[in-house]
Motif scaffolding. Structure first.
Motif, PDB file in Angstrom:
ATOM      1  N   VAL A   7       6.199  -6.603   0.109  1.00 44.99           N
ATOM      2  CA  VAL A   7       4.823  -6.304  -0.327  1.00 44.99           C
ATOM      3  C   VAL A   7       4.820  -5.179  -1.352  1.00 44.99           C
ATOM      4  O   VAL A   7       4.103  -5.203  -2.366  1.00 44.99           O
ATOM      5  CB  VAL A   7       3.961  -5.950   0.891  1.00 44.99           C
ATOM      6  CG1 VAL A   7       2.586  -5.474   0.451  1.00 44.99           C
ATOM      7  CG2 VAL A   7       3.820  -7.161   1.810  1.00 44.99           C
ATOM      8  N   LEU A   8       5.645  -4.160  -1.113  1.00 49.50           N
ATOM      9  CA  LEU A   8       5.717  -3.029  -2.056  1.00 49.50           C
ATOM     10  C   LEU A   8       6.275  -3.479  -3.412  1.00 49.50           C
ATOM     11  O   LEU A   8       5.796  -3.029  -4.476  1.00 49.50           O
ATOM     12  CB  LEU A   8       6.594  -1.926  -1.469  1.00 49.50           C
ATOM     13  CG  LEU A   8       6.008  -1.210  -0.227  1.00 49.50           C
ATOM     14  CD1 LEU A   8       7.049  -0.252   0.361  1.00 49.50           C
ATOM     15  CD2 LEU A   8       4.728  -0.451  -0.576  1.00 49.50           C
ATOM     16  N   ASP A   9       7.245  -4.351  -3.386  1.00 46.48           N
ATOM     17  CA  ASP A   9       7.764  -4.893  -4.643  1.00 46.48           C
ATOM     18  C   ASP A   9       6.675  -5.649  -5.400  1.00 46.48           C
ATOM     19  O   ASP A   9       6.568  -5.542  -6.638  1.00 46.48           O
ATOM     20  CB  ASP A   9       8.942  -5.812  -4.360  1.00 46.48           C
ATOM     21  CG  ASP A   9      10.186  -5.025  -3.939  1.00 46.48           C
ATOM     22  OD1 ASP A   9      10.259  -3.842  -4.294  1.00 46.48           O
ATOM     23  OD2 ASP A   9      11.064  -5.614  -3.251  1.00 46.48           O
ATOM     24  N   PHE A  10       5.893  -6.400  -4.679  1.00 45.67           N
ATOM     25  CA  PHE A  10       4.800  -7.144  -5.330  1.00 45.67           C
ATOM     26  C   PHE A  10       3.789  -6.187  -5.965  1.00 45.67           C
ATOM     27  O   PHE A  10       3.287  -6.418  -7.073  1.00 45.67           O
ATOM     28  CB  PHE A  10       4.135  -8.046  -4.291  1.00 45.67           C
ATOM     29  CG  PHE A  10       3.043  -8.901  -4.847  1.00 45.67           C
ATOM     30  CD1 PHE A  10       3.341  -9.986  -5.671  1.00 45.67           C
ATOM     31  CD2 PHE A  10       1.709  -8.610  -4.580  1.00 45.67           C
ATOM     32  CE1 PHE A  10       2.327 -10.768  -6.189  1.00 45.67           C
ATOM     33  CE2 PHE A  10       0.709  -9.384  -5.090  1.00 45.67           C
ATOM     34  CZ  PHE A  10       1.003 -10.471  -5.896  1.00 45.67           C
ATOM     35  N   ILE A  11       3.469  -5.071  -5.273  1.00 45.56           N
ATOM     36  CA  ILE A  11       2.523  -4.077  -5.826  1.00 45.56           C
ATOM     37  C   ILE A  11       3.120  -3.440  -7.085  1.00 45.56           C
ATOM     38  O   ILE A  11       2.409  -3.199  -8.079  1.00 45.56           O
ATOM     39  CB  ILE A  11       2.218  -3.008  -4.769  1.00 45.56           C
ATOM     40  CG1 ILE A  11       1.420  -3.641  -3.616  1.00 45.56           C
ATOM     41  CG2 ILE A  11       1.417  -1.855  -5.365  1.00 45.56           C
ATOM     42  CD1 ILE A  11       1.281  -2.744  -2.409  1.00 45.56           C
ATOM     43  N   CYS A  12       4.404  -3.148  -7.052  1.00 47.86           N
ATOM     44  CA  CYS A  12       5.055  -2.570  -8.234  1.00 47.86           C
ATOM     45  C   CYS A  12       4.983  -3.508  -9.423  1.00 47.86           C
ATOM     46  O   CYS A  12       4.761  -3.078 -10.582  1.00 47.86           O
ATOM     47  CB  CYS A  12       6.504  -2.229  -7.916  1.00 47.86           C
ATOM     48  SG  CYS A  12       6.689  -0.859  -6.749  1.00 47.86           S
ATOM     49  N   ILE A  14       2.680  -5.675  -9.969  1.00 48.17           N
ATOM     50  CA  ILE A  14       1.288  -5.651 -10.460  1.00 48.17           C
ATOM     51  C   ILE A  14       1.052  -4.401 -11.315  1.00 48.17           C
ATOM     52  O   ILE A  14       0.404  -4.453 -12.395  1.00 48.17           O
ATOM     53  CB  ILE A  14       0.317  -5.697  -9.281  1.00 48.17           C
ATOM     54  CG1 ILE A  14       0.424  -7.076  -8.586  1.00 48.17           C
ATOM     55  CG2 ILE A  14      -1.118  -5.469  -9.739  1.00 48.17           C
ATOM     56  CD1 ILE A  14      -0.335  -7.152  -7.282  1.00 48.17           C
ATOM     57  N   LEU A  15       1.560  -3.245 -10.887  1.00 53.16           N
ATOM     58  CA  LEU A  15       1.390  -1.999 -11.663  1.00 53.16           C
ATOM     59  C   LEU A  15       2.102  -2.087 -13.002  1.00 53.16           C
ATOM     60  O   LEU A  15       1.591  -1.586 -14.033  1.00 53.16           O
ATOM     61  CB  LEU A  15       1.930  -0.819 -10.852  1.00 53.16           C
ATOM     62  CG  LEU A  15       1.113  -0.447  -9.599  1.00 53.16           C
ATOM     63  CD1 LEU A  15       1.848   0.623  -8.790  1.00 53.16           C
ATOM     64  CD2 LEU A  15      -0.282   0.035  -9.976  1.00 53.16           C
ATOM     65  N   THR A  39       3.054   5.212 -15.677  1.00 53.36           N
ATOM     66  CA  THR A  39       2.896   4.213 -14.608  1.00 53.36           C
ATOM     67  C   THR A  39       3.946   3.117 -14.712  1.00 53.36           C
ATOM     68  O   THR A  39       4.479   2.629 -13.705  1.00 53.36           O
ATOM     69  CB  THR A  39       1.505   3.583 -14.678  1.00 53.36           C
ATOM     70  OG1 THR A  39       1.290   3.045 -15.992  1.00 53.36           O
ATOM     71  CG2 THR A  39       0.414   4.585 -14.351  1.00 53.36           C
ATOM     72  N   SER A  43       6.586   2.701 -11.651  1.00 48.69           N
ATOM     73  CA  SER A  43       6.528   1.425 -10.916  1.00 48.69           C
ATOM     74  C   SER A  43       7.831   0.646 -11.054  1.00 48.69           C
ATOM     75  O   SER A  43       8.316   0.011 -10.106  1.00 48.69           O
ATOM     76  CB  SER A  43       5.350   0.578 -11.406  1.00 48.69           C
ATOM     77  OG  SER A  43       5.499   0.304 -12.791  1.00 48.69           O
TER      78      SER A  43
END
Length: 312
Positions: A7-12, A14-15, A39, A43
C-alpha cells in the motif's frame, strides 16, 4: 506487513505522478519548482526503501503453487489407480467366464447318472403293472360340512343370479317360452343402468318402466338413410315408433335421455295402441345399443314383446 508495504508503495507512486504533474504546471506558469522536486525525490526514495524491505524481509511464498502441484499429482494417481482397478476387474470377469464355460462343457460331456430305484418308484411300478401290494386301506372319511363363511362366499349374489338368468335366456329358444316364463326371464333395468352403462346391453332381455313422450314416423327413404335394410327386415319393423323416458330407480322421474321403442309386425303391438303421456311396463329385447354418443347418454333401441299399462 507485506500488504502494508504494498500500500505504501502504491501511495509513493501516486505522489511521484502528482509531483511530475505539478512540475509541468509550474514550468508552464513560471512558478517555483522546489515543492514538486522535493516531493518527487522523497517519494521515489521511499518507494525504493519500501520495495527493498518487502523483497528482502517478506518474499512471496510458493505454498500455493506447491498445493496445486500436490493436488494435480494426487488426481493423476487416483486416475491411474482407477484404470488399474478396471483392468483387474476385466481380467477377473474374463477368468470367471472361462471357468463357467469349462464347467458347462464338463457337464455336457459327463453322462447322466442312473438313479437308483427307491421305494416310491418301486411302488409306482407295481401300481402300473397292477401287481398286488401290501397296502392297508384307510377308512373313507366323509367331507366336513362347509363353514358359514364358506357357504356365504359360495352363494351367488343377486346381480350374479340376474346375469346367469339372462345368459340362460339367450341360450334358450325364446319363441318357445310362455308369457310368464318370458317376463320372469327379463332383467329389470332403470334409468342409470340404461343411459350410463359402460358395457354394451345389446341382445339383453329386459323389463323397463317407460313414459311415452314423442311419436315418430319414418318413410322408406328416411329408413334407408338411417338404418341398414337388413336391420329393418330382420325385425320386420313398423314405420311408427316412440321416444320414451325410462324411470329412475326409487324415483317417480323420467327426465333425461330417451330410448327408441320400435314395433314389429310379429308381436301384435303398434303405436296406435298407446298415446303420448302413457306409463307402460314393457318386456322385450334391446336390439341396438351404443356407448359412443355426443350428448353423453347411451343410445338404446328397444323392441317390446309384452306391454302392460302402468296406470299412473
Amino acid at each position: 506487513m507485506g500488504v502494508l508495504l504494498g500500500v505504501l508503495d502504491f501511495i509513493c507512486l501516486i505522489l511521484i505522478c502528482a509531483s511530475i504533474i505539478c512540475f509541468v504546471v509550474s514550468v508552464l506558469k513560471k512558478k517555483s519548482k522546489k515543492v514538486p522536486i522535493i516531493t518527487f525525490v522523497t517519494s521515489f526514495a521511499l518507494l525504493i526503501v519500501f520495495t527493498f524491505i518487502a523483497v528482502t524481509f517478506f518474499p512471496v511464498s510458493d505454498k500455493t503453487t506447491e498445493v496445486k502441484t500436490s493436488e494435480e499429482v494426487s488426481a493423476n494417481n487416483i486416475t491411474e489407480k482407477k484404470k488399474q482397478d478396471n483392468v483387474e476387474n476385466n481380467d477377473k470377469n474374463a477368468q470367471k467366464q472361462s471357468k463357467n464355460e469349462k464347467e458347462n462343457d464338463k457337464h455336457k460331456q459327463e453322462p447322466a447318472k442312473k438313479q437308483e430305484p427307491t421305494k416310491d418308484t418301486a411302488l409306482n411300478e407295481q401300481e402300473k403293472k397292477h401287481e398286488p401290494a401290501d397296502v392297508q386301506q384307510s377308512p373313507v372319511q366323509e367331507p366336513e360340512p362347509p363353514s358359514e363363511d364358506e357357504a356365504i362366499e359360495t352363494e351367488p349374489s343377486v346381480n350374479e343370479e340376474k346375469t346367469q338368468e339372462n345368459e340362460k335366456s339367450q341360450e334358450v329358444d325364446v319363441s318357445s317360452l310362455s308369457e310368464d316364463e318370458y317376463k320372469n326371464m327379463c332383467e329389470i333395468l332403470w334409468y342409470d343402468e340404461i343411459f350410463f352403462s359402460k358395457d354394451s346391453l345389446e341382445g339383453k332381455y329386459v323389463r323397463l318402466d317407460l313414459f311415452v313422450e314423442e311419436w315418430r314416423f319414418f318413410n322408406n327413404k328416411a329408413a334407408y338413410d338411417v338404418f341398414a335394410t337388413d336391420f329393418i327386415n330382420k325385425y320386420n319393423l313398423q314405420r311408427e315408433f316412440y321416444k320414451c323416458g325410462v324411470q329412475r330407480e326409487n324415483e317417480n322421474s323420467y327426465v333425461g335421455g330417451q330410448i327408441t321403442m320400435y314395433f314389429t309386425n310379429d308381436n301384435g303391438y303398434s303405436a296406435s295402441d298407446m298415446t303420448e303421456g302413457d306409463h307402460l311396463i314393457a318386456y322385450g329385447e334391446i336390439i341396438e345399443y351404443s356407448t359412443l354418443t355426443v350428448d353423453g347418454y347411451n343410445s338404446c333401441s328397444f323392441l317390446p314383446k309384452y306391454i302392460e299399462n302402468n296406470g299412473q
